[in-house]
Design a protein around this motif. Structure first.
Motif, short mmCIF file in Angstrom:
data_model
loop_
_atom_site.label_atom_id
_atom_site.label_comp_id
_atom_site.label_asym_id
_atom_site.label_seq_id
_atom_site.Cartn_x
_atom_site.Cartn_y
_atom_site.Cartn_z
N PRO A 35 0.82 -1.22 0.00
CA PRO A 35 0.00 0.00 0.00
C PRO A 35 0.85 1.26 0.00
O PRO A 35 1.92 1.31 0.61
CB PRO A 35 -0.81 -0.12 1.30
N ASN A 51 -10.82 3.08 -0.92
CA ASN A 51 -9.86 2.38 -0.06
C ASN A 51 -10.60 1.65 1.07
O ASN A 51 -11.72 2.01 1.43
CB ASN A 51 -8.86 3.39 0.51
N SER A 56 -12.48 -5.47 0.10
CA SER A 56 -12.81 -4.47 -0.90
C SER A 56 -14.30 -4.13 -0.91
O SER A 56 -14.70 -3.15 -1.53
CB SER A 56 -12.38 -4.95 -2.29
N TYR A 194 -5.74 -0.17 2.40
CA TYR A 194 -5.38 -0.66 1.08
C TYR A 194 -6.41 -0.22 0.05
O TYR A 194 -7.58 -0.09 0.41
CB TYR A 194 -5.32 -2.21 1.14
N PRO A 195 -6.07 0.03 -1.19
CA PRO A 195 -4.71 0.08 -1.76
C PRO A 195 -3.91 1.31 -1.34
O PRO A 195 -2.70 1.34 -1.53
CB PRO A 195 -4.97 0.08 -3.26
N LYS A 197 -2.99 3.52 2.02
CA LYS A 197 -3.07 3.67 3.47
C LYS A 197 -3.17 5.16 3.77
O LYS A 197 -2.20 5.90 3.64
CB LYS A 197 -1.84 3.07 4.14
#
Length: 207
Positions: A35, A51, A56, A194-195, A197
């Motif tokens: 990340p 994010n 996800s 993620y992706p 931070k």
């Protein structure tokens, strides 16, 4: 086929599988996408975007957060300031000495998706070696309409102010995180992992 040949064949299969597994492990560790870290400051409006923390499917696109203030109070000062009466701690159980009171505004900046919303369970307040969660007893006392949940949604094109009560959650961490430690170390509010931070650098001040 003799026993020796069978044993040799089995050993060869196991050795080949071990080599393949080792090569796969090496590849994943050397090619995994790490990340990107983005650090923001207090009083900046930070978009959550697409994010997430653990999966996800965490839908927060269209939401944003702004940290306006950050103070350290004793647990009793926090209760008195907001005139709340959380459940009493069980006799002999750990009770935090301090509360970090983060004043934030959370925005829904236009999403109509009713599945989108905020879950503060993983929104931790961290230093280099301490992770502080929101105290559920204080949170539930501040916002009883949420029914003890960290999850909520806002109406489209609306915003709401919140006070997030972070605590040192155990005696081991409390031996490190005294008042001087709290005031002298850099702290961050982590809002995604993620992706990207995303974290907000927090400057603590005393009540």
């Amino acid at each position: 086929m003799g026993m020796k040949k069978k044993g040799f064949l089995l050993s060869a299969i196991i050795a080949t599988a071990g080599v393949v597994w080792g090569m796969r492990f090496w590849y994943l560790n050397n090619h995994a996408q790490m990340p990107v870290t983005e650090t923001y400051q207090m009083n900046e409006v930070v978009e959550y975007g697409d994010n997430f923390f653990n999966r996800s499917g965490e839908l927060r696109e269209g939401y944003a957060i702004e940290v306006k203030n950050a103070k350290i109070l004793t647990y009793d000062e926090f209760k008195q300031k907001y005139d709340i009466t959380p459940p009493e701690k069980a006799a002999g159980s750990y009770c935090p000495e301090f509360v970090v009171d983060l004043e934030v505004t959370i925005f829904n900046r236009g999403t109509e998706n009713e599945e989108c919303g905020i879950d503060l369970f993983n929104t931790l307040f961290t230093s280099s070696c301490i992770r502080m969660p929101i105290d559920l007893d204080l949170w539930s006392s501040l916002y009883p309409q949420l029914g003890g949940s960290y999850t909520f949604r806002l109406r489209e094109n609306s915003s709401m102010d919140f006070h997030l009560p972070y605590i040192v959650e155990n005696e081991s961490d409390a031996r490190i995180a005294d008042r001087d430690y709290m005031l002298d170390r850099p702290w961050y509010l982590n809002i995604s992992l993620y992706p990207v931070k995303k974290r907000i650098e927090i400057v603590l001040c005393e009540q």
